[in-house]
Design a protein around this motif. Structure first.
Motif, PDB file in Angstrom:
ATOM      1  N   PRO A 142       0.827  -1.209   0.000  1.00 34.48           N
ATOM      2  CA  PRO A 142       0.000   0.000   0.000  1.00 34.48           C
ATOM      3  C   PRO A 142       0.866   1.265   0.000  1.00 34.48           C
ATOM      4  O   PRO A 142       1.850   1.350   0.731  1.00 34.48           O
ATOM      5  CB  PRO A 142      -0.799  -0.114   1.303  1.00 34.48           C
ATOM      6  N   CYS A 143       0.483   2.216  -0.823  1.00 38.56           N
ATOM      7  CA  CYS A 143       1.293   3.435  -0.967  1.00 38.56           C
ATOM      8  C   CYS A 143       0.903   4.523   0.029  1.00 38.56           C
ATOM      9  O   CYS A 143       1.477   5.608   0.010  1.00 38.56           O
ATOM     10  CB  CYS A 143       1.168   3.976  -2.385  1.00 38.56           C
ATOM     11  N   THR A 144      -0.033   4.253   0.886  1.00 43.55           N
ATOM     12  CA  THR A 144      -0.564   5.257   1.807  1.00 43.55           C
ATOM     13  C   THR A 144       0.517   6.046   2.526  1.00 43.55           C
ATOM     14  O   THR A 144       0.427   7.268   2.638  1.00 43.55           O
ATOM     15  CB  THR A 144      -1.466   4.577   2.858  1.00 43.55           C
ATOM     16  N   TYR A 145       1.533   5.390   2.996  1.00 44.13           N
ATOM     17  CA  TYR A 145       2.559   6.049   3.809  1.00 44.13           C
ATOM     18  C   TYR A 145       3.584   6.809   2.983  1.00 44.13           C
ATOM     19  O   TYR A 145       4.315   7.635   3.513  1.00 44.13           O
ATOM     20  CB  TYR A 145       3.250   5.029   4.703  1.00 44.13           C
ATOM     21  N   TRP A 146       3.654   6.530   1.678  1.00 42.74           N
ATOM     22  CA  TRP A 146       4.676   7.132   0.831  1.00 42.74           C
ATOM     23  C   TRP A 146       4.140   8.176  -0.137  1.00 42.74           C
ATOM     24  O   TRP A 146       4.900   8.944  -0.709  1.00 42.74           O
ATOM     25  CB  TRP A 146       5.390   6.054   0.023  1.00 42.74           C
TER      26      TRP A 146
ATOM     27  N   LYS B 189      11.366 -17.654  -3.937  1.00 40.71           N
ATOM     28  CA  LYS B 189      12.414 -17.594  -4.955  1.00 40.71           C
ATOM     29  C   LYS B 189      11.834 -17.680  -6.380  1.00 40.71           C
ATOM     30  O   LYS B 189      12.105 -18.621  -7.127  1.00 40.71           O
ATOM     31  CB  LYS B 189      13.443 -18.696  -4.717  1.00 40.71           C
ATOM     32  N   PRO B 190      11.052 -16.666  -6.760  1.00 39.94           N
ATOM     33  CA  PRO B 190      10.415 -16.709  -8.080  1.00 39.94           C
ATOM     34  C   PRO B 190      11.428 -16.548  -9.211  1.00 39.94           C
ATOM     35  O   PRO B 190      12.475 -15.924  -9.048  1.00 39.94           O
ATOM     36  CB  PRO B 190       9.456 -15.517  -8.035  1.00 39.94           C
ATOM     37  N   ASP B 191      11.091 -17.134 -10.355  1.00 36.12           N
ATOM     38  CA  ASP B 191      11.905 -16.951 -11.553  1.00 36.12           C
ATOM     39  C   ASP B 191      11.782 -15.502 -12.047  1.00 36.12           C
ATOM     40  O   ASP B 191      12.741 -14.935 -12.538  1.00 36.12           O
ATOM     41  CB  ASP B 191      11.439 -17.905 -12.654  1.00 36.12           C
ATOM     42  N   PHE B 192      10.574 -14.961 -11.920  1.00 35.70           N
ATOM     43  CA  PHE B 192      10.301 -13.590 -12.341  1.00 35.70           C
ATOM     44  C   PHE B 192       9.531 -12.887 -11.226  1.00 35.70           C
ATOM     45  O   PHE B 192       8.685 -13.490 -10.571  1.00 35.70           O
ATOM     46  CB  PHE B 192       9.467 -13.554 -13.627  1.00 35.70           C
ATOM     47  N   PHE B 193       9.828 -11.602 -11.016  1.00 34.21           N
ATOM     48  CA  PHE B 193       9.070 -10.829 -10.041  1.00 34.21           C
ATOM     49  C   PHE B 193       8.785  -9.446 -10.597  1.00 34.21           C
ATOM     50  O   PHE B 193       9.506  -8.930 -11.459  1.00 34.21           O
ATOM     51  CB  PHE B 193       9.805 -10.722  -8.695  1.00 34.21           C
ATOM     52  N   LEU B 194       7.691  -8.879 -10.118  1.00 35.93           N
ATOM     53  CA  LEU B 194       7.315  -7.518 -10.450  1.00 35.93           C
ATOM     54  C   LEU B 194       6.787  -6.865  -9.179  1.00 35.93           C
ATOM     55  O   LEU B 194       5.944  -7.439  -8.490  1.00 35.93           O
ATOM     56  CB  LEU B 194       6.217  -7.483 -11.522  1.00 35.93           C
ATOM     57  N   TYR B 195       7.327  -5.702  -8.846  1.00 36.78           N
ATOM     58  CA  TYR B 195       6.863  -4.916  -7.705  1.00 36.78           C
ATOM     59  C   TYR B 195       6.427  -3.557  -8.241  1.00 36.78           C
ATOM     60  O   TYR B 195       7.087  -2.977  -9.106  1.00 36.78           O
ATOM     61  CB  TYR B 195       7.978  -4.732  -6.666  1.00 36.78           C
ATOM     62  N   GLU B 196       5.314  -3.038  -7.726  1.00 33.11           N
ATOM     63  CA  GLU B 196       4.758  -1.773  -8.211  1.00 33.11           C
ATOM     64  C   GLU B 196       4.387  -0.882  -7.041  1.00 33.11           C
ATOM     65  O   GLU B 196       3.971  -1.367  -5.999  1.00 33.11           O
ATOM     66  CB  GLU B 196       3.518  -2.100  -9.050  1.00 33.11           C
ATOM     67  N   ASN B 197       4.565   0.438  -7.234  1.00 33.38           N
ATOM     68  CA  ASN B 197       4.107   1.391  -6.236  1.00 33.38           C
ATOM     69  C   ASN B 197       3.994   2.777  -6.859  1.00 33.38           C
ATOM     70  O   ASN B 197       4.307   2.976  -8.038  1.00 33.38           O
ATOM     71  CB  ASN B 197       5.019   1.421  -5.010  1.00 33.38           C
ATOM     72  N   ASN B 198       3.594   3.749  -6.057  1.00 36.47           N
ATOM     73  CA  ASN B 198       3.351   5.115  -6.488  1.00 36.47           C
ATOM     74  C   ASN B 198       4.662   5.857  -6.765  1.00 36.47           C
ATOM     75  O   ASN B 198       5.551   5.863  -5.927  1.00 36.47           O
ATOM     76  CB  ASN B 198       2.555   5.827  -5.389  1.00 36.47           C
ATOM     77  N   LYS B 199       4.735   6.513  -7.906  1.00 34.31           N
ATOM     78  CA  LYS B 199       5.951   7.235  -8.286  1.00 34.31           C
ATOM     79  C   LYS B 199       6.314   8.340  -7.297  1.00 34.31           C
ATOM     80  O   LYS B 199       7.468   8.719  -7.167  1.00 34.31           O
ATOM     81  CB  LYS B 199       5.776   7.825  -9.687  1.00 34.31           C
ATOM     82  N   SER B 200       5.316   8.846  -6.559  1.00 29.67           N
ATOM     83  CA  SER B 200       5.582   9.964  -5.647  1.00 29.67           C
ATOM     84  C   SER B 200       6.290   9.545  -4.364  1.00 29.67           C
ATOM     85  O   SER B 200       6.591  10.394  -3.522  1.00 29.67           O
ATOM     86  CB  SER B 200       4.288  10.708  -5.301  1.00 29.67           C
TER      87      SER B 200
ATOM     88  N   VAL C 203       2.457  11.468  -1.918  1.00 30.84           N
ATOM     89  CA  VAL C 203       2.422  12.898  -1.633  1.00 30.84           C
ATOM     90  C   VAL C 203       1.023  13.322  -1.180  1.00 30.84           C
ATOM     91  O   VAL C 203       0.859  14.406  -0.629  1.00 30.84           O
ATOM     92  CB  VAL C 203       2.879  13.759  -2.831  1.00 30.84           C
ATOM     93  N   ALA C 204       0.038  12.469  -1.407  1.00 26.76           N
ATOM     94  CA  ALA C 204      -1.320  12.763  -0.928  1.00 26.76           C
ATOM     95  C   ALA C 204      -1.400  12.668   0.594  1.00 26.76           C
ATOM     96  O   ALA C 204      -2.322  13.194   1.202  1.00 26.76           O
ATOM     97  CB  ALA C 204      -2.328  11.805  -1.569  1.00 26.76           C
ATOM     98  N   GLN C 205      -0.427  12.003   1.195  1.00 21.14           N
ATOM     99  CA  GLN C 205      -0.370  11.877   2.659  1.00 21.14           C
ATOM    100  C   GLN C 205       0.121  13.208   3.221  1.00 21.14           C
ATOM    101  O   GLN C 205       1.294  13.518   3.135  1.00 21.14           O
ATOM    102  CB  GLN C 205       0.570  10.731   3.033  1.00 21.14           C
ATOM    103  N   LYS C 206      -0.787  13.975   3.775  1.00 22.61           N
ATOM    104  CA  LYS C 206      -0.436  15.322   4.253  1.00 22.61           C
ATOM    105  C   LYS C 206       0.288  15.300   5.590  1.00 22.61           C
ATOM    106  O   LYS C 206       1.099  16.164   5.879  1.00 22.61           O
ATOM    107  CB  LYS C 206      -1.701  16.180   4.372  1.00 22.61           C
ATOM    108  N   LYS C 207      -0.001  14.319   6.442  1.00 27.55           N
ATOM    109  CA  LYS C 207       0.598  14.256   7.765  1.00 27.55           C
ATOM    110  C   LYS C 207       1.330  12.938   7.922  1.00 27.55           C
ATOM    111  O   LYS C 207       0.782  11.875   7.654  1.00 27.55           O
ATOM    112  CB  LYS C 207      -0.510  14.318   8.817  1.00 27.55           C
ATOM    113  N   GLY C 208       2.557  12.986   8.320  1.00 29.55           N
ATOM    114  CA  GLY C 208       3.288  11.761   8.617  1.00 29.55           C
ATOM    115  C   GLY C 208       3.755  10.973   7.404  1.00 29.55           C
ATOM    116  O   GLY C 208       3.993   9.776   7.501  1.00 29.55           O
TER     117      GLY C 208
END
Length: 165
Positions: free
Chosen positions: A10-14, A45-56, A16-21
């Motif tokens: 979850p991108c909640t903590y990272w 130990k996957p052969d392939f992995f993909l991780y995604e998150n918010n650019k901000s 820029v929409a997070q105004k506090k903390g």
């Protein structure tokens, strides 16, 4: 058998929409959530992995994610391949070219008819503090709507005078 791990935390903590903390370093609850992805990666130990998150997400966090996963991050705007404008970063262990803009607009994905596989929302959207009540027919009615339609207010709380006549 090929093993693939696809996920994100979850991108909640990272965001820029997070105004506090908002977390700007690779520590805190947001980082602990990312660590769960690492635990899954180490365990399966996957052969392939993909991780995604918010650019901000702050650069120190993105740099540490890149370091932990051992790959460079790629920034992609989802608007290139979908009808939503979402700047994301991806980490993966195979070669991917930046996708071409497919020109997909919201009008391209909206359905104009209701089919057997879909559902139609018939109740009005209701907001926080609307004072909803369920009618005899089972439908949910917003007290503000009831007032607009001239129906009596039926709150059981005598302190609630918002819509009393």
């Amino acid at each position: 058998m090929i093993k693939i791990l696809i996920g994100g935390s979850p991108c909640t903590y990272w965001s820029v929409a997070q105004k506090k903390g908002r977390e700007v370093e690779a520590e805190g609850l947001g980082w602990e959530l990312f660590r769960n992805y690492l635990i899954a990666k180490e365990k399966f130990k996957p052969d392939f992995f993909l991780y995604e998150n918010n650019k901000s997400a702050a650069q120190p966090i993105k740099d540490q994610i890149s370091h932990e996963l051992g790959v460079e991050l790629m920034h992609i705007n989802s608007a290139l391949v979908s009808a939503q404008n979402r700047q994301r970063f991806y980490a993966f262990n195979w070669n991917v070219d930046q996708p071409a803009d497919r020109g997909i607009m919201l009008k391209d994905i909206l359905e104009t008819t209701t089919s057997e596989k879909g559902y139609e929302l018939r109740a009005p959207a209701v907001g926080v503090g609307c004072g909803n009540r369920r009618e005899d027919d089972g439908k949910l009615r917003c007290q503000n709507q009831a007032r607009a339609e001239g129906l009596p207010h039926q709150s059981g709380d005598p302190r609630d005078r918002r819509l009393r006549r």
